[in-house]
Design a protein around this motif. Structure first.
Motif, PDB file in Angstrom:
ATOM      1  N   GLY A   1     -27.372   7.173  -7.577  1.00  0.00           N
ATOM      2  CA  GLY A   1     -27.713   7.561  -8.915  1.00  0.00           C
ATOM      3  C   GLY A   1     -26.795   7.551  -9.997  1.00  0.00           C
ATOM      4  O   GLY A   1     -25.843   7.077  -9.679  1.00  0.00           O
ATOM      5  N   ALA A   2     -27.021   8.466 -11.278  1.00  0.00           N
ATOM      6  CA  ALA A   2     -26.180   8.201 -12.190  1.00  0.00           C
ATOM      7  C   ALA A   2     -24.581   9.235 -11.827  1.00  0.00           C
ATOM      8  O   ALA A   2     -24.861  10.030 -11.238  1.00  0.00           O
ATOM      9  N   VAL A   3     -23.674   8.512 -12.259  1.00  0.00           N
ATOM     10  CA  VAL A   3     -22.397   9.208 -12.254  1.00  0.00           C
ATOM     11  C   VAL A   3     -22.552  10.368 -13.002  1.00  0.00           C
ATOM     12  O   VAL A   3     -22.866  10.631 -14.251  1.00  0.00           O
ATOM     13  N   GLY A   4     -22.162  11.570 -12.177  1.00  0.00           N
ATOM     14  CA  GLY A   4     -21.943  13.107 -13.047  1.00  0.00           C
ATOM     15  C   GLY A   4     -23.374  13.705 -12.799  1.00  0.00           C
ATOM     16  O   GLY A   4     -23.570  14.870 -13.407  1.00  0.00           O
ATOM     17  N   GLY A   5     -24.627  13.196 -12.280  1.00  0.00           N
ATOM     18  CA  GLY A   5     -25.731  13.730 -12.275  1.00  0.00           C
ATOM     19  C   GLY A   5     -25.792  14.654 -11.079  1.00  0.00           C
ATOM     20  O   GLY A   5     -24.894  14.719 -10.422  1.00  0.00           O
TER      21      GLY A   5
ATOM     22  N   THR B   1     -17.166  12.090 -10.272  1.00  0.00           N
ATOM     23  CA  THR B   1     -17.150  11.835 -11.842  1.00  0.00           C
ATOM     24  C   THR B   1     -15.841  11.805 -12.267  1.00  0.00           C
ATOM     25  O   THR B   1     -15.575  10.904 -13.161  1.00  0.00           O
ATOM     26  N   GLN B   2     -14.732  12.523 -11.793  1.00  0.00           N
ATOM     27  CA  GLN B   2     -13.437  12.405 -12.030  1.00  0.00           C
ATOM     28  C   GLN B   2     -13.050  11.102 -11.332  1.00  0.00           C
ATOM     29  O   GLN B   2     -12.149  10.303 -12.054  1.00  0.00           O
ATOM     30  N   ALA B   3     -13.271  10.621 -10.381  1.00  0.00           N
ATOM     31  CA  ALA B   3     -12.712   9.313  -9.876  1.00  0.00           C
ATOM     32  C   ALA B   3     -13.540   8.096 -10.490  1.00  0.00           C
ATOM     33  O   ALA B   3     -12.483   7.228 -10.783  1.00  0.00           O
ATOM     34  N   ALA B   4     -14.555   8.239 -10.949  1.00  0.00           N
ATOM     35  CA  ALA B   4     -15.235   7.291 -11.573  1.00  0.00           C
ATOM     36  C   ALA B   4     -14.449   7.095 -13.100  1.00  0.00           C
ATOM     37  O   ALA B   4     -14.129   6.018 -13.593  1.00  0.00           O
ATOM     38  N   TYR B   5     -14.134   8.190 -13.878  1.00  0.00           N
ATOM     39  CA  TYR B   5     -13.378   8.320 -14.986  1.00  0.00           C
ATOM     40  C   TYR B   5     -12.085   7.737 -14.874  1.00  0.00           C
ATOM     41  O   TYR B   5     -11.590   6.750 -15.623  1.00  0.00           O
ATOM     42  N   ARG B   6     -11.389   7.999 -13.791  1.00  0.00           N
ATOM     43  CA  ARG B   6      -9.939   7.388 -13.308  1.00  0.00           C
ATOM     44  C   ARG B   6     -10.135   6.056 -13.361  1.00  0.00           C
ATOM     45  O   ARG B   6      -9.444   5.002 -13.689  1.00  0.00           O
ATOM     46  N   ASN B   7     -11.205   5.528 -12.470  1.00  0.00           N
ATOM     47  CA  ASN B   7     -11.369   4.098 -12.321  1.00  0.00           C
ATOM     48  C   ASN B   7     -11.779   3.345 -13.729  1.00  0.00           C
ATOM     49  O   ASN B   7     -11.466   2.243 -14.008  1.00  0.00           O
ATOM     50  N   ARG B   8     -12.622   4.047 -14.567  1.00  0.00           N
ATOM     51  CA  ARG B   8     -12.802   3.291 -16.092  1.00  0.00           C
ATOM     52  C   ARG B   8     -11.368   3.185 -16.565  1.00  0.00           C
ATOM     53  O   ARG B   8     -11.389   2.282 -17.389  1.00  0.00           O
ATOM     54  N   GLU B   9     -10.724   4.265 -16.635  1.00  0.00           N
ATOM     55  CA  GLU B   9      -9.411   3.981 -17.351  1.00  0.00           C
ATOM     56  C   GLU B   9      -8.626   2.867 -16.518  1.00  0.00           C
ATOM     57  O   GLU B   9      -8.060   2.168 -17.412  1.00  0.00           O
ATOM     58  N   LYS B  10      -8.719   2.852 -15.322  1.00  0.00           N
ATOM     59  CA  LYS B  10      -7.821   1.680 -14.665  1.00  0.00           C
ATOM     60  C   LYS B  10      -8.332   0.347 -15.008  1.00  0.00           C
ATOM     61  O   LYS B  10      -7.367  -0.660 -15.203  1.00  0.00           O
TER      62      LYS B  10
ATOM     63  N   ARG C   1     -15.338   0.212  -9.800  1.00  0.00           N
ATOM     64  CA  ARG C   1     -16.124   0.950  -8.876  1.00  0.00           C
ATOM     65  C   ARG C   1     -17.740   0.229  -9.232  1.00  0.00           C
ATOM     66  O   ARG C   1     -17.927   0.259 -10.269  1.00  0.00           O
ATOM     67  N   VAL C   2     -18.621   0.443  -8.146  1.00  0.00           N
ATOM     68  CA  VAL C   2     -19.885   0.119  -8.346  1.00  0.00           C
ATOM     69  C   VAL C   2     -20.632   0.748  -9.450  1.00  0.00           C
ATOM     70  O   VAL C   2     -21.289   0.477 -10.326  1.00  0.00           O
ATOM     71  N   GLU C   3     -20.330   2.377  -9.647  1.00  0.00           N
ATOM     72  CA  GLU C   3     -20.878   3.006 -10.360  1.00  0.00           C
ATOM     73  C   GLU C   3     -20.439   2.786 -11.800  1.00  0.00           C
ATOM     74  O   GLU C   3     -21.109   3.486 -12.764  1.00  0.00           O
ATOM     75  N   ASN C   4     -19.293   2.119 -12.015  1.00  0.00           N
ATOM     76  CA  ASN C   4     -18.641   1.595 -13.042  1.00  0.00           C
ATOM     77  C   ASN C   4     -19.197   0.194 -13.696  1.00  0.00           C
ATOM     78  O   ASN C   4     -18.810  -0.004 -14.781  1.00  0.00           O
TER      79      ASN C   4
END
Length: 101
Positions: A7-11, A21-30, A65-68
């Motif tokens: 599903g969607a991140v944060g859903g 969601t926090q892990a996905a956010y950190r991954n987007r920054e990285k 990450r896959v979701e990103n």
């Protein structure tokens, strides 16, 4: 089967809610930082030196990450559009996508 659902991140369902969601956010920054580091490295190096374009792309994608994945693709496209609008050119990229003549 994959653990953690989909599903969607944060859903409400999907990748685990707030923690991921926090892990996905950190991954987007990285991933963003890695992309910009690659851009700086390519801009400052001699064409053809070091890793190939394919190796650089694989290295970047291994961080995402896959979701990103969709977010990262949109980031890369926006950077390419900005570069094209500014008239920037990269010989290695042009050689990689242009048909051999």
């Amino acid at each position: 089967p994959l653990k953690g659902g989909g599903g969607a991140v944060g859903g409400g369902g999907g990748f685990g809610g707030a923690v991921n969601t926090q892990a996905a956010y950190r991954n987007r920054e990285k991933a963003r930082d890695a992309l910009y580091a690659q851009i700086r490295e390519i801009a400052g190096s001699n064409p053809g030196g070091g890793a190939s374009l394919g190796e650089r792309a694989r290295s970047l994608l291994s961080v995402v990450r896959v979701e990103n994945t969709r977010w990262f693709a949109e980031l890369m496209v926006s950077r390419l559009v900005q570069a094209a609008a500014a008239g920037e050119a990269d010989e290695e990229l042009a050689a990689a996508v242009a048909p051999a003549r």
